[in-house]
Design a protein around this motif. Structure first.
Motif: not given
Lengths: 223, 252
Positions: B2-3, B6-7
């Motif tokens: 997810t990180l 999103e990044m």
């Protein structure tokens, strides 16, 4: 009180020049201390003494060159960082969201935390404007408000309480103190005696490559 | 994941904010590259291929994905010095986020490529479904090479220049504006495809999209295994160098 973090004979050295492996500069050596639940430890020292490096070792960013660091099971350690992952072209809202994710929040928690950040940093309509329109003070306020999302059991704070104007600094200090639970421990690096007095129950000085108790600054931590 | 996602998403958003044409550059830039190569090799030099535009577009548009992603990933560790010095995160996160940005852009580029092929009279066939495993394979290859480039730049910044030079070298030996099948020596051709997975992938894309051939299993498996091997090796390197990378990046 149980130990959260123990440093035994911790030392660190760097290459004299980063691009040359030969020639070592010892930053500090033989550091010993134990951080217990609820401890509020201040660290002072001249520029270049290795305060930030010591925090990075505690935060598992660097491995010590010598000695060992032991983290108790379940203990989370984190550097309280302003503007983690911020991008100038993004709005305060987007930057607050990405800072939440980088501090370990889930997507939903990061989204839900945005409103509290918006309220705390008092940027008004600028919260939805790109950050490259912000003044340094506005960036610092957004950075501090986002950093407050950090829920680590050991918080390592490197001079971040010196941001913004006087009124905001006071607000930030109160917010941080309010947020801390009695079980959380903090290690605060600061040149400000006021911050150290307000936030810490012991202060150590990192000088001449070792960490020593500073006189007349409160009870000693467990060695 | 997810990180990383999103990044990548927010980085693309920030990137688009920098330019007046914003997200349209995702399409314009590769189109311009194809246009420049077409002008030189077809209009000026007369390539002699009736299908040169499609031939060039398939090769160039997949090569740009590789070269841009790896070149940008090369700077992903030193470029994130601030983050690496403040948080204990796996270091492969940074090249991965950059490669993920490239994946998003490439989805738009593949849509452009499909449109161009349809316009050129190519008819979609079942073989076109191979595009999915081929793109996944290329993504794994990009990730492995991007991680390698990033750690090399940590060792010495000089590798930034060598990575750029390496991409120019790859551009010439991957059969982008010339046909690998034109190499008379069969053994040399096979070795080139084996040693250069980028050339092999371009050859595979052309086989499925232009010739409608689905007989590519053996060649595809070779590239897939090469890509996985590179990625596994680099994952191990990143694990071993976890703390070293942080020190190196912060103190450079």
């Amino acid at each position: 009180m149980s130990a959260m973090l123990t440093l035994e004979n911790v030392g660190m050295h760097f290459a004299v020049r980063p691009d040359h492996e030969s020639g070592q500069h010892t930053v500090f050596d033989g550091i010993n201390f134990t951080l217990n639940e609820g401890d509020r430890l201040g660290i002072v020292g001249r520029n270049g003494a290795g305060k930030s490096t010591l925090l990075r070792i505690m935060a598992k960013i660097y491995a010590p060159a010598t000695g060992t660091v032991t983290w108790a099971p379940g203990v989370t350690v984190s550097l309280l960082s302003l503007g983690l992952g911020f991008k100038n072209e993004l709005s305060g809202r987007d930057n607050a969201y990405i800072a939440g994710l980088l501090q370990g929040l889930t997507k939903n928690d990061a989204k839900q935390s945005i409103s509290s950040i918006e309220e705390f940093c008092e940027l008004g309509k600028y919260f939805d404007e790109p950050m490259n329109t912000y003044s340094l003070g506005m960036r610092a306020r957004l950075g501090f408000a986002s950093a407050l999302l950090n829920r680590a059991s050991v918080l390592l704070i490197d001079e971040v309480l010196s941001v913004g104007d006087k009124e905001f600094r006071e607000k930030a200090k109160i917010a941080l103190k309010d947020q801390l639970t009695h079980k959380q421990a903090i290690v605060l690096v600061s040149h400000s005696d006021t911050h150290l007095r307000d936030m810490c129950n012991a202060v150590r000085s990192l000088n001449d490559t070792s960490l020593v108790m500073r006189e007349n600054t409160g009870p000693a931590l467990v060695e | 994941m997810t990180l990383v996602n999103e990044m990548a998403r927010l980085s693309l958003k920030a990137d688009a904010q920098r330019y007046f044409l914003g997200y349209l550059w995702w399409i314009f830039e590769p189109l311009l590259w194809v246009g420049v190569f077409y002008l030189v090799f077809e209009v000026l030099l007369s390539s002699g291929r009736a299908d040169f535009l499609a031939f060039l577009a398939v090769g160039k548009l997949s090569f740009i994905w590789f070269s841009k992603s790896v070149t940008q990933a090369a700077n992903s560790l030193i470029g994130n010095r601030g983050l690496i010095g403040k948080m204990d995160a796996p270091k492969w996160l940074f090249p991965l986020a950059v490669c993920h940005e490239g994946l998003y852009k490439q989805m738009a580029v593949f849509a452009l490529l499909m449109t161009l092929l349809l316009y050129q009279g190519y008819v979609p066939s079942v073989a076109w479904l191979w595009l999915v495993p081929l793109a996944i394979t290329q993504y794994l290859l990009i990730l492995g090479c991007g991680m390698a480039a990033a750690v090399l730049v940590c060792i010495r910044r000089d590798f930034q220049l060598l990575v750029q030079l390496g991409m120019v070298f790859l551009l010439f030996i991957s059969g982008i504006f010339w046909d690998i099948d034109s190499i008379g020596n069969a053994a040399l051709r096979e070795n080139l495809l084996l040693l250069n997975p980028v050339a092999s992938l371009i050859d595979l894309y052309r086989s499925v999209l232009m010739q409608g051939s689905a007989q590519i299993l053996s060649q595809w498996l070779t590239v897939l295994l090469e890509s996985i091997a590179i990625l596994l090796l680099l994952t191990w390197v990143y694990r071993v160098l976890h703390y070293w990378i942080a020190r190196r990046v912060v103190t450079q």
